[in-house]
Design an enzyme around this catalytic site. Structure first.
Site, PDB file in Angstrom:
ATOM      1  N   LYS A 206       1.336   1.459 -17.947  1.00 16.11           N
ATOM      2  CA  LYS A 206       1.031   2.876 -17.749  1.00 16.11           C
ATOM      3  C   LYS A 206       2.201   3.749 -18.190  1.00 16.11           C
ATOM      4  O   LYS A 206       2.038   4.697 -18.957  1.00 16.11           O
ATOM      5  CB  LYS A 206       0.688   3.146 -16.286  1.00 16.11           C
ATOM      6  CG  LYS A 206       0.355   4.606 -16.007  1.00 16.11           C
ATOM      7  CD  LYS A 206       0.081   4.877 -14.538  1.00 16.11           C
ATOM      8  CE  LYS A 206      -1.235   4.309 -14.099  1.00 16.11           C
ATOM      9  NZ  LYS A 206      -1.596   4.732 -12.718  1.00 16.11           N
ATOM     10  N   GLU A 212       9.463  -6.090 -17.097  1.00 17.29           N
ATOM     11  CA  GLU A 212       8.931  -7.367 -17.549  1.00 17.29           C
ATOM     12  C   GLU A 212       8.085  -7.208 -18.808  1.00 17.29           C
ATOM     13  O   GLU A 212       8.217  -7.975 -19.780  1.00 17.29           O
ATOM     14  CB  GLU A 212       8.085  -8.018 -16.441  1.00 17.29           C
ATOM     15  CG  GLU A 212       8.840  -8.336 -15.170  1.00 17.29           C
ATOM     16  CD  GLU A 212       8.838  -7.189 -14.164  1.00 17.29           C
ATOM     17  OE1 GLU A 212       9.106  -7.452 -12.984  1.00 17.29           O
ATOM     18  OE2 GLU A 212       8.553  -6.033 -14.574  1.00 17.29           O
ATOM     19  N   GLY A 267      -3.190   0.497 -10.875  1.00 16.39           N
ATOM     20  CA  GLY A 267      -3.085  -0.707 -11.693  1.00 16.39           C
ATOM     21  C   GLY A 267      -4.038  -1.807 -11.272  1.00 16.39           C
ATOM     22  O   GLY A 267      -4.692  -2.435 -12.105  1.00 16.39           O
ATOM     23  N   ARG A 268      -4.146  -2.058  -9.966  1.00 20.51           N
ATOM     24  CA  ARG A 268      -4.997  -3.155  -9.491  1.00 20.51           C
ATOM     25  C   ARG A 268      -6.480  -2.795  -9.504  1.00 20.51           C
ATOM     26  O   ARG A 268      -7.320  -3.634  -9.168  1.00 20.51           O
ATOM     27  CB  ARG A 268      -4.554  -3.595  -8.098  1.00 20.51           C
ATOM     28  CG  ARG A 268      -4.514  -2.482  -7.059  1.00 20.51           C
ATOM     29  CD  ARG A 268      -3.767  -2.946  -5.804  1.00 20.51           C
ATOM     30  NE  ARG A 268      -3.594  -1.887  -4.826  1.00 20.51           N
ATOM     31  CZ  ARG A 268      -2.622  -1.001  -4.833  1.00 20.51           C
ATOM     32  NH1 ARG A 268      -1.733  -0.999  -5.827  1.00 20.51           N
ATOM     33  NH2 ARG A 268      -2.522  -0.087  -3.885  1.00 20.51           N
ATOM     34  N   GLU A 353      -1.521  -5.851  -1.917  1.00 19.13           N
ATOM     35  CA  GLU A 353      -0.800  -4.669  -2.388  1.00 19.13           C
ATOM     36  C   GLU A 353      -1.429  -3.393  -1.838  1.00 19.13           C
ATOM     37  O   GLU A 353      -0.748  -2.387  -1.642  1.00 19.13           O
ATOM     38  CB  GLU A 353      -0.785  -4.635  -3.922  1.00 19.13           C
ATOM     39  CG  GLU A 353       0.246  -3.678  -4.504  1.00 19.13           C
ATOM     40  CD  GLU A 353       0.437  -3.866  -5.997  1.00 19.13           C
ATOM     41  OE1 GLU A 353       1.351  -4.636  -6.384  1.00 19.13           O
ATOM     42  OE2 GLU A 353      -0.317  -3.269  -6.774  1.00 19.13           O
ATOM     43  N   HIS A 384      -9.854 -31.237  -1.654  1.00 21.29           N
ATOM     44  CA  HIS A 384      -8.939 -32.373  -1.686  1.00 21.29           C
ATOM     45  C   HIS A 384      -7.492 -31.907  -1.562  1.00 21.29           C
ATOM     46  O   HIS A 384      -6.567 -32.671  -1.875  1.00 21.29           O
ATOM     47  CB  HIS A 384      -9.129 -33.159  -2.977  1.00 21.29           C
ATOM     48  CG  HIS A 384     -10.498 -33.762  -3.100  1.00 21.29           C
ATOM     49  ND1 HIS A 384     -10.803 -35.019  -2.635  1.00 21.29           N
ATOM     50  CD2 HIS A 384     -11.661 -33.251  -3.590  1.00 21.29           C
ATOM     51  CE1 HIS A 384     -12.079 -35.282  -2.854  1.00 21.29           C
ATOM     52  NE2 HIS A 384     -12.628 -34.225  -3.439  1.00 21.29           N
ATOM     53  N   LYS A 512      12.171  -3.840  -7.808  1.00 23.82           N
ATOM     54  CA  LYS A 512      12.306  -3.517  -9.229  1.00 23.82           C
ATOM     55  C   LYS A 512      13.571  -2.708  -9.482  1.00 23.82           C
ATOM     56  O   LYS A 512      14.309  -2.957 -10.443  1.00 23.82           O
ATOM     57  CB  LYS A 512      11.067  -2.753  -9.711  1.00 23.82           C
ATOM     58  CG  LYS A 512       9.824  -3.617  -9.780  1.00 23.82           C
ATOM     59  CD  LYS A 512       8.560  -2.788  -9.878  1.00 23.82           C
ATOM     60  CE  LYS A 512       8.511  -1.911 -11.105  1.00 23.82           C
ATOM     61  NZ  LYS A 512       7.218  -1.208 -11.231  1.00 23.82           N
TER      62      LYS A 512
END
Length: 556
Positions: A206, A212, A267-268, A353, A384, A512
């Site tokens: 954005k 990153e 964002g999410r 979040e 399992h 961050k």
């Protein structure tokens, strides 16, 4: 807003919990009122069975009363009206506008946002058609064969999850890769698979400043320029999804190759926006529209249904019952589909979040649990691995089971076994196995009494473990859209009841910011003194170890 735990509706629920906490779920099926039919819901391509819960009819009514008392109806209407309900960032919350299929205007700050949304969607569709048809070519004139999405968080998890989930609908003319981790192994392993002449990079950020994402994007750019030897190659091999035109241009991406989204898209919650470009490239613009349509089905159900009849509200309040009264600390999601393997990761961000908050909207510390640890993996693999704790552990872990009626793989024997495992696990979690039954089974097997006495306690399953089962007609774009939207609205409802802002994420920012500080100190030779003793020690240990390694690798 009144403190949640001081409300009369809360106090009534607390008394109800004391009356019913130990009730077996099976008791609620004994009334003869067909609980399964009443406690299940068909919505679009979803069928949801929420009957296997420690919730009576009376408790559900009281939970609905609490939701109403918390102003849920008004808050829901404010979101759809475009009010700035994300008040800490002074933004509207309009991911619902991105999939609006009606002619109804949706406004943010007085402006109808629908014309801009449609304009960007058309630009995305035009670009998608060019890439998929081969009209868009790389710098050397070759067609694109590989698409690399560079993002993190919502700019990675949403597209990665959806492209993987919709595998049967993905074009075989393109291969899709997703890079998020700043660990160099992620990008370097991806680049080894690629031909620079036929690779398209999508940089999704954005602000176009995420450390990153920009680190990976710059490394990918350097790799491309090293291989193709001309900076103009960036124009044909990089596009951006961002709001920062200046930063995109400085990177070398043409502004006409930047796709916009808006600050009212979290964002999410962004896969419906231009962030979904990898999804559209994978399944085509028409199928992407089906994804939006599926979400719109759930949006309209949530927007128009009475609170007491709303599926997202019911699922949200059941979770609140476990989190705040049973004090459950986690909730699991088990998709019985290999294609849905990234769904638990996606929902983990969406839930944790959004509602992992410690203060109310008025800034007061909460005195009750908010949010829940969301985790999970694919079934049958989980059976399992972690199901032992679900069946016989001491923690209460409500779980969602997700399975499709139809498979696209033409292996009906496999799919029948998959479905049977899904249904059987919810039955086992509900019914358990009593010690009497264990003893009878061991006796029939001819076990001596001494062995039965020794082993029987280890084979007892208490049962009464709650589950929700979501049955999808099939895993297609429309049904996937509905499934994701259902979870989104459930999260919204919980945030309103808990009185937290579900749409900011200040907890992400501190680490961050500190990472940038630490990064600058890693380049210094002097000892670190500005942090706590442990952090200073770790910084110095890394620097000294790195220096020692460089000395050993240096010239003799």
């Amino acid at each position: 807003m009144s403190s949640l735990t001081d409300m009369q509706e809360w106090q009534v629920l607390q008394k109800q919990f004391e009356l019913e906490a130990d009730n077996p779920i099976l008791k609620y099926f004994e009334s003869g009122q067909n609980r399964f039919a009443r406690w299940s819901h068909k919505l679009g391509g979803l069928f949801v069975d929420y009957s296997k819960h420690r919730v009576s009819d009376k408790t559900m009514q009281l939970l609905m009363d609490l939701a109403m008392a918390r102003g849920l109806e008004s808050s829901r209407d404010q979101m759809f009206a475009g009010n700035n309900i994300n008040f800490t960032e002074d933004r509207a919350v309009l991911h619902i506008a991105l999939r609006n299929q009606s002619a109804r205007p949706i406004r943010a700050n007085g402006e109808d946002v629908m014309p801009k949304i449609k304009q960007v969607l058309q630009r995305l569709a035009d670009f998608t058609d060019k890439v998929r048809s081969g009209e868009w070519k790389g710098y050397s004139g070759k067609k694109i064969t590989d698409v690399v999405n560079i993002g993190i968080g919502g700019s990675d998890l949403g597209p990665r999850m959806a492209v993987t989930a919709l595998r049967p609908f993905v074009t075989d003319k393109l291969k899709f890769h997703f890079v998020a981790n700043v660990d160099g192994a992620d990008l370097s392993n991806t680049l080894k698979q690629l031909n620079p002449q036929t690779t398209l990079f999508i940089v999704e950020s954005k602000t176009f400043s995420t450390q990153e994402t920009l680190t990976n994007a710059r490394t990918a750019r350097a790799w491309l320029l090293d291989k193709l030897k001309n900076k103009d190659a960036i124009l044909k091999h990089f596009v951006a999804v961002s709001v920062n035109r200046a930063a995109v241009k400085e990177f070398g991406i043409a502004i006409e190759h930047m796709f916009e989204f808006w600050d009212w898209v979290g964002g999410r919650y962004s896969l419906w926006s231009a962030i979904g470009l990898p999804i559209m490239l994978a399944i085509g613009s028409a199928r992407f529209q089906e994804l939006l349509s599926g979400a719109y089905i759930v949006d309209e159900h949530f927007r128009t249904s009475p609170i007491a009849e709303s599926l997202p509200v019911k699922l949200a309040m059941i979770d609140i019952w476990y989190v705040n009264f049973y004090h459950a600390k986690s909730r699991a999601v088990f998709p019985y589909s290999y294609d849905l393997r990234y769904l638990p990761h996606y929902l983990q961000q969406a839930e944790m979040e959004s509602n992992g908050k410690q203060v109310t909207r008025e800034g007061r510390p909460v005195d009750y649990s908010t949010g829940v640890v969301s985790w999970g993996a694919t079934g049958v693999n989980s059976q399992h691995a972690n199901f032992q704790m679900l069946h016989q552990g001491t923690q209460l872990v409500p779980a969602d089971f997700i399975v499709a009626l139809q498979s696209f793989d033409g292996l009906p024997d496999h799919h029948d076994k998959l479905v049977s495992n899904c249904i059987a696990q919810t039955e086992a979690l509900l019914c358990g196995k009593s010690e009497q039954r264990v003893r009878e089974e061991m006796q029939r097997q001819g076990c001596p009494i001494s062995e039965i006495d020794k082993l029987a306690p280890h084979r007892v399953f208490s049962g009464n473990r709650p589950t929700t089962t979501m049955v999808l007609d099939q895993i297609d774009p429309e049904t996937l859209g509905s499934l994701i939207a259902l979870y989104e609205h459930k999260i919204f409802v919980q945030g309103i009841v808990w009185d937290v802002n579900s749409f900011d994420q200040w907890g992400v920012e501190l680490g961050k910011d500190l990472a940038n500080t630490v990064l600058s100190e890693l380049a210094q030779t002097s000892s670190s003194t500005t942090h706590d003793a442990s952090t200073n020690g770790l910084i110095d240990y890394y620097k000294n170890s790195k220096a020692e390694a460089q000395r050993k690798c240096g010239p003799d």
